[in-house]
Design an enzyme around this catalytic site. Structure first.
Site, PDB file in Angstrom:
ATOM      1  N   GLY A  19      -8.101   4.584  10.916  1.00 36.34           N
ATOM      2  CA  GLY A  19      -8.118   5.878  11.604  1.00 36.34           C
ATOM      3  C   GLY A  19      -7.631   5.842  13.039  1.00 36.34           C
ATOM      4  O   GLY A  19      -7.964   6.729  13.825  1.00 36.34           O
ATOM      5  N   SER A  20      -6.803   4.837  13.379  1.00 36.24           N
ATOM      6  CA  SER A  20      -6.311   4.805  14.767  1.00 36.24           C
ATOM      7  C   SER A  20      -5.376   5.983  15.036  1.00 36.24           C
ATOM      8  O   SER A  20      -5.335   6.503  16.155  1.00 36.24           O
ATOM      9  CB  SER A  20      -5.627   3.473  15.083  1.00 36.24           C
ATOM     10  N   ASN A  21      -4.654   6.438  14.024  1.00 35.92           N
ATOM     11  CA  ASN A  21      -3.802   7.622  14.215  1.00 35.92           C
ATOM     12  C   ASN A  21      -4.649   8.876  14.372  1.00 35.92           C
ATOM     13  O   ASN A  21      -4.328   9.748  15.176  1.00 35.92           O
ATOM     14  CB  ASN A  21      -2.804   7.774  13.062  1.00 35.92           C
ATOM     15  N   LYS A  72      -7.786  13.701 -11.450  1.00 34.95           N
ATOM     16  CA  LYS A  72      -7.155  13.753 -10.121  1.00 34.95           C
ATOM     17  C   LYS A  72      -7.050  15.208  -9.673  1.00 34.95           C
ATOM     18  O   LYS A  72      -7.216  15.517  -8.490  1.00 34.95           O
ATOM     19  CB  LYS A  72      -5.762  13.103 -10.203  1.00 34.95           C
ATOM     20  N   MET A  97      -4.133   6.788   1.443  1.00 40.97           N
ATOM     21  CA  MET A  97      -3.473   5.914   0.473  1.00 40.97           C
ATOM     22  C   MET A  97      -3.372   6.454  -0.962  1.00 40.97           C
ATOM     23  O   MET A  97      -3.069   5.704  -1.878  1.00 40.97           O
ATOM     24  CB  MET A  97      -4.162   4.539   0.454  1.00 40.97           C
ATOM     25  N   ASN A 114       3.049  13.539   6.944  1.00 39.13           N
ATOM     26  CA  ASN A 114       2.656  12.139   6.767  1.00 39.13           C
ATOM     27  C   ASN A 114       3.366  11.276   7.801  1.00 39.13           C
ATOM     28  O   ASN A 114       4.440  11.628   8.285  1.00 39.13           O
ATOM     29  CB  ASN A 114       3.040  11.658   5.357  1.00 39.13           C
ATOM     30  N   HIS A 116       4.791   7.302   8.339  1.00 33.85           N
ATOM     31  CA  HIS A 116       5.090   6.081   7.597  1.00 33.85           C
ATOM     32  C   HIS A 116       5.675   5.031   8.550  1.00 33.85           C
ATOM     33  O   HIS A 116       6.545   5.352   9.357  1.00 33.85           O
ATOM     34  CB  HIS A 116       6.084   6.382   6.467  1.00 33.85           C
TER      35      HIS A 116
HETATM   36  C1  GRF Z   1      -0.274   3.556   9.717  1.00 30.68           C
HETATM   37  O1  GRF Z   1       0.527   2.431   9.943  1.00 30.68           O
HETATM   38  C2  GRF Z   1       0.500   4.641   9.001  1.00 30.68           C
HETATM   39  O2  GRF Z   1       1.848   4.648   9.324  1.00 30.68           O
HETATM   40  C3  GRF Z   1       0.328   4.247   7.553  1.00 30.68           C
HETATM   41  O3  GRF Z   1      -1.000   3.774   7.474  1.00 30.68           O
HETATM   42  C4  GRF Z   1      -1.391   3.251   8.746  1.00 30.68           C
HETATM   43  C5  GRF Z   1      -2.693   3.914   9.119  1.00 30.68           C
HETATM   44  O4  GRF Z   1      -3.293   3.335  10.234  1.00 30.68           O
HETATM   45  N1  GRF Z   1       0.610   5.369   6.691  1.00 30.68           N
HETATM   46  P1  GRF Z   1      -4.590   3.998  10.884  1.00 30.68           P
HETATM   47  O5  GRF Z   1      -5.640   4.124   9.782  1.00 30.68           O
HETATM   48  O6  GRF Z   1      -4.215   5.332  11.439  1.00 30.68           O
HETATM   49  O7  GRF Z   1      -5.044   3.044  11.942  1.00 30.68           O
END
Ligand code: GRF
Length: 199
Positions: A19-21, A72, A97, A114, A116
């Protein structure tokens, strides 16, 4: 008109991991560089650290289990109902994921973003950073895109390159990519929100 511009867009963040993003987006909201309010964080994993981070920010956080769902479709309907209850207008995938399917796409048409960790269409899939590194790529990067029915295939909204040097290890490359992600994602979400408001 001006009031409309300043209205905060309600966003939901979906994350499976650290969850760093999410945290970078939450910080941008708090600083006002992103005119949005995170109304909830959803995970497919009850143990995701993203949920702990959300609780620290006082943001409603919930996990949904695909395994415990009859299908699903039902799993996605349950999440969708939660997002609608929270009045989310935009869905931000941040390390989520699971493949997004029809129910979700129809619930939020052109409203799911999203991030990536590669320069798409290169190195799609679960290991974008590792695949580029193992391939000996001289550069890789980060892509923010709209989500469609494919895997990492929707229209690209923003990309930023990252050079891979001879000194780079997989870990140092991961660090560089994450740093770029944390800048590019909030910025691109803000640009997208502005485009949404102009329509
Ligand atoms: C990131 O590298 C993003 O690009 C990919 O999954 C990772 C998630 O990292 N889809 P975080 O959980 O946000 O730290």
């Amino acid at each position: 008109m001006e009031r409309l511009r300043l209205t905060k867009t309600k966003i939901a963040v979906l994350a499976s991991g650290s969850g760093s993003n999410f945290e970078a987006i939450a910080q941008a909201c708090a600083q006002g560089t992103l005119q949005a309010e995170i109304v909830c964080v959803v995970s497919d994993r009850a143990q995701a650290y993203a949920l702990t981070r959300a609780e620290k920010w006082g943001i409603p956080a919930r996990s949904f289990s695909l395994k415990k769902s009859p299908s699903k479709t039902q799993y996605e309907q349950d999440i969708l109902a939660y997002l609608q209850e929270k009045e989310a207008e935009l869905v931000i995938l941040a390390g989520y994921m699971k493949i997004v399917e029809e129910t979700f796409l129809e619930g939020y048409p052109n409203r799911i973003l999203n991030i990536h960790p590669s320069l798409l269409p290169l190195y799609p899939g679960k290991q974008g950073i590792k695949d580029a590194y193992k391939d000996g790529a001289a550069k890789t990067g980060v892509t923010v895109h709209l989500v469609d029915a494919g895997i990492d295939t929707g229209p690209i909204l923003a990309q930023k390159e990252v050079a891979v040097t001879h000194e780079d290890t997989l870990e140092s490359l991961e660090e560089k990519i994450h740093t770029i992600e944390h800048q590019l994602y909030p910025k691109t979400i803000q640009t997208y929100i502005e485009q949404m408001k102009e329509k």
